[in-house]
Design a protein around this motif. Structure first.
Motif, PDB file in Angstrom:
ATOM      1  N   MET B  60     -10.703 -56.914   9.760  1.00  0.00           N
ATOM      2  CA  MET B  60      -9.634 -57.660   9.097  1.00  0.00           C
ATOM      3  C   MET B  60      -9.523 -59.075   9.671  1.00  0.00           C
ATOM      4  O   MET B  60      -9.292 -60.032   8.941  1.00  0.00           O
ATOM      5  N   TYR B  92      -4.331 -48.470   8.699  1.00  0.00           N
ATOM      6  CA  TYR B  92      -3.573 -49.611   9.192  1.00  0.00           C
ATOM      7  C   TYR B  92      -2.108 -49.235   9.340  1.00  0.00           C
ATOM      8  O   TYR B  92      -1.599 -48.355   8.649  1.00  0.00           O
ATOM      9  N   GLN B  93      -1.436 -49.962  10.250  1.00  0.00           N
ATOM     10  CA  GLN B  93      -0.028 -49.672  10.457  1.00  0.00           C
ATOM     11  C   GLN B  93       0.780 -49.926   9.188  1.00  0.00           C
ATOM     12  O   GLN B  93       1.715 -49.193   8.888  1.00  0.00           O
ATOM     13  N   ALA B  96      -1.928 -50.422   4.039  1.00  0.00           N
ATOM     14  CA  ALA B  96      -2.891 -51.011   3.108  1.00  0.00           C
ATOM     15  C   ALA B  96      -3.018 -50.190   1.832  1.00  0.00           C
ATOM     16  O   ALA B  96      -4.087 -49.712   1.478  1.00  0.00           O
ATOM     17  N   VAL B  97      -1.889 -50.011   1.135  1.00  0.00           N
ATOM     18  CA  VAL B  97      -1.948 -49.387  -0.179  1.00  0.00           C
ATOM     19  C   VAL B  97      -1.499 -50.411  -1.216  1.00  0.00           C
ATOM     20  O   VAL B  97      -0.897 -51.432  -0.888  1.00  0.00           O
ATOM     21  N   VAL B  98      -1.838 -50.164  -2.478  1.00  0.00           N
ATOM     22  CA  VAL B  98      -1.435 -51.055  -3.567  1.00  0.00           C
ATOM     23  C   VAL B  98      -0.297 -50.352  -4.307  1.00  0.00           C
ATOM     24  O   VAL B  98      -0.538 -49.408  -5.054  1.00  0.00           O
ATOM     25  N   PRO B  99       0.946 -50.817  -4.097  1.00  0.00           N
ATOM     26  CA  PRO B  99       2.115 -50.050  -4.533  1.00  0.00           C
ATOM     27  C   PRO B  99       2.102 -49.633  -5.998  1.00  0.00           C
ATOM     28  O   PRO B  99       2.509 -48.518  -6.312  1.00  0.00           O
ATOM     29  N   LEU B 109      -9.696 -46.001  -3.518  1.00  0.00           N
ATOM     30  CA  LEU B 109      -9.906 -47.439  -3.702  1.00  0.00           C
ATOM     31  C   LEU B 109     -10.982 -47.970  -2.747  1.00  0.00           C
ATOM     32  O   LEU B 109     -10.937 -47.738  -1.548  1.00  0.00           O
ATOM     33  N   ARG B 165      -7.156 -40.426   3.408  1.00  0.00           N
ATOM     34  CA  ARG B 165      -8.220 -41.285   2.912  1.00  0.00           C
ATOM     35  C   ARG B 165      -9.192 -41.674   4.031  1.00  0.00           C
ATOM     36  O   ARG B 165     -10.407 -41.533   3.884  1.00  0.00           O
TER      37      ARG B 165
END
Ligand SMILES: Nc1ncnc2c1ncn2[C@@H]1O[C@H](COP(=O)(O)OP(=O)(O)OP(=O)(O)O)[C@@H](O)[C@H]1O
Ligand SMILES: Nc1ncnc2c1ncn2[C@@H]1O[C@H](COP(=O)(O)OP(=O)(O)OP(=O)(O)O)[C@@H](O)[C@H]1O
Ligand SMILES: [Mg+2]
Ligand SMILES: [Mg+2]
Lengths: 350, 296, 308, 350, 296
Positions: B60, B92-93, B96-99, B109, B165
């Motif tokens: 990152m 990740y804390q 890192a999801v796409v709401p 993804l 995931r």
């Protein structure tokens, strides 16, 4: 689809879910709202405007919608991907000008010009995308700059080359017939003129829908628009996706340009300015979020259709031309409110 | 910083790493090794730089100084995709999801499963939906609908998706940044089990946590950070559970807290009762008296 | 590859005239042109021809917005030009700034638009066609041709000059006049909208487009709508000449834009070098001039060159 | 400001912070980048265009910038608050039309018309805001509808009332002199004409800056634009803030309309269309995020100045008008890239 | 559901509350009381509906059925602002911060401190910056710069800002949704101390956590949720620490986990060691054998 899950885990109905009728489930689909808007507007004009009722009127409306709808498909994909393209409107004109002037000046077969126009349109898209991704400047600004520059180039280069502000007539050049068949064919079915651009429009909408919902790239488009840094974190090639989206806009802008060129045989160099907003408007009416991550190609097509239908419908209805814009605004607001109301109802109907 | 325990090249080796955000120095002089079949715990106070460290490993961010080797080869990842291609998967804390996207699309993804070939290659939606449902059920999360946008899940459910995931796709290295923070006791247990399994399968694991009860039993190496600097690096042999707990908790402080509450208890009997209980907790946390309880 | 193209076009001769040896001067021309409008192109060619002949440095600028155009005039004043040629399509927005120029001793001539206002702002001369008059002549002609119902196509909403043409036409035309607004920058929508209007009212037997490119598009709309309406136009371009020759467009009202541009620059030069003033305080009309099958041959040659 | 913190906690310099020179700290301010763009463009035109050098040219540029800059201040606030207003451009014309036609038709004192125009502009703003908040329809769509409706009303009502497309001349009506002094005074200082709108522009920018940075409402504006649901959760009255922002846009649109009216004594009913984008462009050049939550009023003013200066500068330089748009686009891109470069440099210079 | 312990009207009383998101039933038949000087713990698995419940109390959502009373008066909050005006302050699980805004502006957002009067009334920036710095330092967070955008803080630092803010402004009721999730041991201790202090000052506290070690010592009432339904409501007298822990942990499951790992240990000696350790943890979590350790 829910069956797929059920076979995997044949469980009793979850007590934490309220039941919902199949109708309610259909109505809850994101496209339903804007489709409802389209239907109501259609019925409305059907009732008030007799000339609107004929099939030929429908053909005219579909044609007008298709010229907005084709680029709007790409613009919708781009907006779902979280970016804007203000240069789409003039890029249409640019590619048409390049295709016609290049062929004309060098007396080449028109297909050479068409190919070069395509390269140019893709190039502009790639440049937009590259600048946005490389510099981090908002796409609104980057494409505003390319919009202005293309607009200037259209006017200035056409002037320099033809000494005029329109492209020369290319109707008698080699390759015109074939190209016209591809980009701007018109079939006359018993007085009803059906235009190929409508077919292309539906086709592009179908492809875009398929890509969005059924392919990996579609998944990525939603992701880069919905949460760019999350998408990057899980390995989506954000830069490639976005540049690809800008190039898709370029591609469909070029296609629209070819339609324009082979429908009218010449192009005014000042044309296309302002159309970029029509594309964005169509996408937004169809439910695309300006902030990205949400929307559909079918929605954009519906939006273009609503816009085209309203614009033409007011004329068919023979309402006072001075009030045209007022009616247009009111109908758009109405369609949007209806869309919203349908969605609210379906959410409440659990 | 002993290299006694394992031989061979580490899967991941960071040396003398530094990271700045503008004028802010988040990390400086930090080194880390991840060996196959070992769990490396990174521990430290809030803001110590733990997440920054793992973001460097996962591609990152890039370090401003220091070297980064994967399997002995110097690398310079410019995106997490490259790290993933090297088999490094991360939770990740911030998850890192796409709401707005459905749960199953988020799960797959970046690593979508497809069927069909050539231009007809398309998503294998049925497989992905089923897998998502199954993997989450294995973690003790029974979703109503894997088509729900992930933004509407509860905090713990969301965290479970991110963990499931990473576990599903992690090939060589698994990095977990406070994976159990929002989890219930049951789900946290599952995550610890996952870590053990990954370890048994020979993966290298980096595990960040604030809970010494989670860290000590599963960890092989411990890296302690404080204000962006290394406070110490130990193998399990070199440190006891008590010492670790004390280092993590700032043990004195907790004791002081309970004394303070006891002081107040003079005025309020009710408060006294709680102070007593807290004291027991402290005792239990920072220096258990029954030595036979300790393993190894 | 052989048909059409550049090779077929290479035949035009150029205007080779002598050049004045008066001192170099700077003249600004500020118009309300919207980008890419054929009409203004011809105006500029006239102006450039005069400038070349008179040893004048011509600075051309344009903006369709009244207040922005006024700012452009201010730019010219700031640049200390020797003369200003200006259009007064938004007379009130422009008046203040133009008066500033005339008051400050910069000679100003008005072209194309502003037939009612040019004297008020202190301009020397006016070259152009009275838009109402042009509309009225068109209306009269349509009446004598036996038209019953005319559709006036305006390619811009809220434009004084387009409204004047349509208004004039409606005043003198014996039958019924309708109008429709179209989006000039979007040809497909122009085509569809005119077609829709023709469908809506089948009794329309004449379409009068207020710009040349739109008349040519109107031809397609007529076909789309299956209407029998004939098409007439205001203003010229090369394609229009061909259309008039073919008889697809009945006639076009020309206001000779080349002349407007040419005279504007030339008259400023004359005023600066010899104190001449044209028109005797009255407007100098450059139109309306009807181009129809009868006289189109004479115009065709120059139209191909882009000066008619 | 950092002193305030230091006195509160006199601690040794934090070892986790790299030192930074005062210059670097100045350069790191968000406005510095766009100011640098403005300065470079000024110097550039100063060098290439002799007429640009005079003070009178500067006055012209400032005036042109002020007519964009005044509404751009409000548009910037609205964009920081996370919303768009596409109706701002025509609202300017609407309020001017209402003010002049009402006074003229009823032969009232002009100030009555001015007041009614203000009420109308505020009303349109409130309506926009109310619809956006009540329905949840994106402001892009809502204000697009009001944009179209106002445009239609401007044209149609003017036509109905005056039989013409422009408002009647009001130069000889009661109250004209005083109103002109307020909205459109022009002072002649030794051949140099200074216009009051420039003063108002600076004043509004200063007020907006003060509100944004020093008041509670400013805090709320940033919050509703940056994270609406978080703002709501901690008790920010989101609806009131947003409606207030739309009304602010209405207010400054009205003000600009009055400037227009009393500068030119009449108004064309078709005017103003497209200007809404100039306001947005100025705000974006000045660093406002389209997604909300970030930006500054000073930035918007700088953006308007950059835009105004470039537009006029190209004319002063006497470049070919055909290439105007091209140059405009190129200069905008240049200014934006420079802005970015300055910011990057300052971030690197730790 | 005994009302034995406290008399008088509760600060907050929810009765038979139901909440649906579209077709999703997140909460049904849940009742809750918050009394002054008491801590009410809401416990439950991931997705049980805890956050939904507190969002109803804090005015973020409205219940679809059931009644809501504050100090005996039926209310219907349409926004969190109204709840705040009734003295109810909340730490949301997602923290409710505005990422791009500086830390101090976030701290005081919605409750800004001003100086000066009338149109000249303006933010008291110096006071707010100083207060923010001090309050965070009290929690063990030493910020470099209170002007940093809060989005650039570490997860724990951000959580501390949200907690410090709620504690600072909480007047009558303090609601904390998993406040200690991302916190270090030290910071978590401070938060527990804050809860005790608020309780001592007579505030009603609602405390959500997954950690029975945190819940039991500070809680006076315990509400257990499962899949959106109440599983039980107890006062401290009615439940032991063991029972609570078992209920929360799904104790059997954790035991099963350690057995499973032991099974695998036959194949892998290393894994066996960890299984042993986990077993100890389990024993410790779900049924401690030393009765004298228990308070009260
Ligand atoms: N906006 C929403 N739309 C749809 N479903 C929702 C929404 N918010 C929550 N849910 C669902 O409601 C259920 C309860 O959620 P809630 O956040 O209250 O759980 P929780 O008990 O706080 O869990 P956790 O311990 O993981 O935080 C979850 O299953 C969640 O998926
Ligand atoms: N993008 C950024 N810009 C500026 N500072 C940052 C940024 N990201 C992190 N920091 C700072 O760097 C330091 C380390 O942050 P990091 O997130 O690595 O801490 P952490 O150890 O993970 O803490 P936690 O336990 O709270 O998650 C923090 O003080 C934080 O404020
Ligand atoms: Mg962290
Ligand atoms: Mg929760």
């Amino acid at each position: 689809m829910s069956q797929a899950a059920d076979t995997a885990a044949p469980s009793p109905p979850d007590e934490r879910l309220a039941r919902r009728s199949p109708l309610a489930r259909l109505l809850a689909r994101p496209e339903t709202g804007s489709l409802a808007g389209a239907v109501v507007i259609y019925v409305f004009f059907f009732a008030v405007a007799p000339p609107f009722r004929g099939l030929d009127a429908l053909a005219t409306i579909l044609y007008a919608s298709s010229t907005i709808g084709i680029p709007a498909v790409a613009v919708a994909l781009l907006m779902i991907g979280g970016e804007f393209d203000l240069s789409a409107g003039v890029a249409v004109t640019s590619s048409a000008l390049v295709a016609s002037m290049l062929s004309f000046q060098l007396t080449l077969n028109l297909w050479v010009g068409i190919a070069v126009g395509l390269l140019l349109a893709l190039g502009v898209g790639a440049l937009n995308g590259y600048l946005v991704m490389k510099t981090g400047i908002p796409s609104f600004l980057v494409t505003l700059a390319t919009f202005l520059m293309l607009q200037g180039l259209n006017l200035a280069i056409t002037k320099v080359i033809t000494g005029n502000v329109a492209s020369p007539d290319i109707a008698d050049m080699d390759g015109f017939g074939a190209a016209r068949k591809v980009f701007a064919a018109e079939w006359n079915l018993g007085g009803l003129s059906l235009r190929i651009s409508v077919v292309w429009w539906l086709l592009f909408t179908a492809i875009a829908t398929w890509v969005l919902l059924r392919t990996r790239v579609g998944n990525w488009i939603f992701a880069v628009g919905g949460a760019q840094s999350s998408a990057r974190a899980v390995g989506v090639p954000v830069r490639r996706v976005k540049i690809g989206l800008f190039m898709t806009v370029g591609f469909l802008a070029w296609f629209t340009g070819m339609n324009l060129l082979f429908s009218f045989t010449t192009v005014q160099s000042g044309e296309g300015v302002g159309n970029e907003f029509l594309y964005i408007i169509a996408a937004v009416i169809g439910g695309c979020l300006l902030t990205g991550g949400y929307g559909s190609a079918i929605g954009a097509a519906t939006g273009a259709f609503i816009f085209g239908m309203t614009t033409q419908g007011i004329v068919y209805a023979g309402w006072n031309a001075d009030w045209f814009k007022f009616f247009l605004g009111a109908m758009l607001l109405g369609a949007t409110l209806l869309n919203l109301w349908v969605r609210r109802r379906t959410e409440a109907a659990r | 910083m002993s290299d006694t325990m394992t031989t061979g090249t580490p899967l991941v080796r960071l040396t003398d790493c530094e990271k700045r955000y503008g004028t802010i120095i988040a990390l400086t002089g930090v080194s880390l090794e991840v060996h196959p079949g070992e769990v490396t715990c990174v521990l430290g106070d809030n803001g110590a730089g733990k997440s920054t460290l793992i973001k460097i490993i996962s591609g990152m961010h890039q370090a401003d100084a220091g070297t980064y080797e994967v399997a002995g080869e110097p690398v310079r990842f410019t995106s997490p995709r490259e790290a993933l291609e090297h088999g490094i998967a991360t939770v990740y804390q911030d998850l890192a999801v796409v709401p707005l996207m459905p749960v199953w699309r988020n799960f797959f993804l970046g690593s979508e499963v497809r069927k069909g070939a050539g231009p007809l290659s398309r998503l294998d939606i049925r497989f992905m939906r089923d897998t998502t449902r199954t993997e989450l059920r294995n973690m003790g999360i029974d979703l109503r609908d894997v088509d729900q946008p992930i933004g509407t899940l509860s905090g713990g459910e969301r965290q479970c998706v991110a963990i499931a995931r990473a576990v599903y796709f992690g090939a060589k290295v698994l990095i977990l940044d406070e994976p159990t923070a929002a989890l219930g006791v049951k789900q946290a247990g599952v995550v610890l089990r996952y870590i053990m399994r990954a370890r048994a399968r020979g993966l290298g694991v980096v595990f960040i946590t604030h809970n010494p009860h989670h860290a000590y039993p599963v960890g092989d190496r411990f890296l302690l950070l404080n204000r962006g600097r290394p406070l110490g690096a130990y193998t399990k042999d070199e440190i006891t559970r008590e010492r670790l707990t004390t280092l993590m908790a700032g043990g004195e402080e907790l004791e002081q807290l309970s004394h303070e509450l006891e002081g107040a208890a003079a005025a309020d009997a009710d408060l006294g009762r709680v102070a007593e209980e807290l004291e027991q907790d402290v005792a239990e946390l920072s220096g258990r008296t029954a030595p036979p309880e300790q393993g190894a | 590859s052989g048909h059409g193209g550049k090779k077929a076009q290479e035949s035009a001769a150029d205007t080779g005239a002598g050049k004045a040896n008066t001192p170099r001067m700077k003249i600004a021309m500020v118009t309300h042109q919207a980008p890419g409008d054929t009409f203004w192109d011809i105006v500029r060619k006239g102006a450039e021809a005069a400038a070349a002949k008179d040893n004048v440095q011509l600075v051309y600028s344009n903006d369709p917005d009244g207040d922005k155009q006024a700012t452009l005039v201010q730019n010219a004043i700031d640049s200390k030009v020797d003369g200003i040629a200006v259009t007064l399509s938004h007379p009130d927005a422009m008046a203040g700034t133009v008066k500033k120029a005339t008051g400050g001793g910069i000679p100003v001539v008005v072209l194309n638009a502003g037939v009612d206002d040019w004297q008020k702002v202190g301009a020397l001369e006016f070259f152009g066609s009275d838009e109402s008059l042009a509309g009225e002549s068109a209306g009269t002609r349509l009446g004598t041709e036996g038209a019953k119902h005319v559709l006036c196509v305006l390619h811009e909403q809220g434009s004084v000059s387009l409204e004047a043409r349509c208004g004039g036409l409606a005043r003198t035309f014996s039958g019924k006049t309708d109008k429709v607004y179209v989006t000039g920058t979007n040809m497909p929508s122009v085509r569809s909208t005119i077609a829709a209007k023709l469908k809506q009212d089948k009794s329309i037997d004449r379409v009068v487009a207020l710009g040349a490119p739109f008349a040519l598009t109107a031809l397609q709309s007529v076909k789309d709508a299956g209407s029998a309406a004939k098409v007439a136009a205001f203003d010229m371009n090369p394609a229009m000449v061909k259309a008039v020759q073919d008889g697809t467009v009945e006639w076009a009202v020309d206001q000779q834009p080349y002349l407007q541009g040419y005279l504007a620059v030339d008259s400023l030069w004359l005023y600066r070098t010899n104190g001449n003033v044209l028109g005797g305080g009255k407007t100098t009309p450059t139109g309306p001039y009807f181009v129809d099958k009868g006289n189109v041959a004479a115009v065709a040659k120059y139209a191909a060159r882009g000066t008619r």
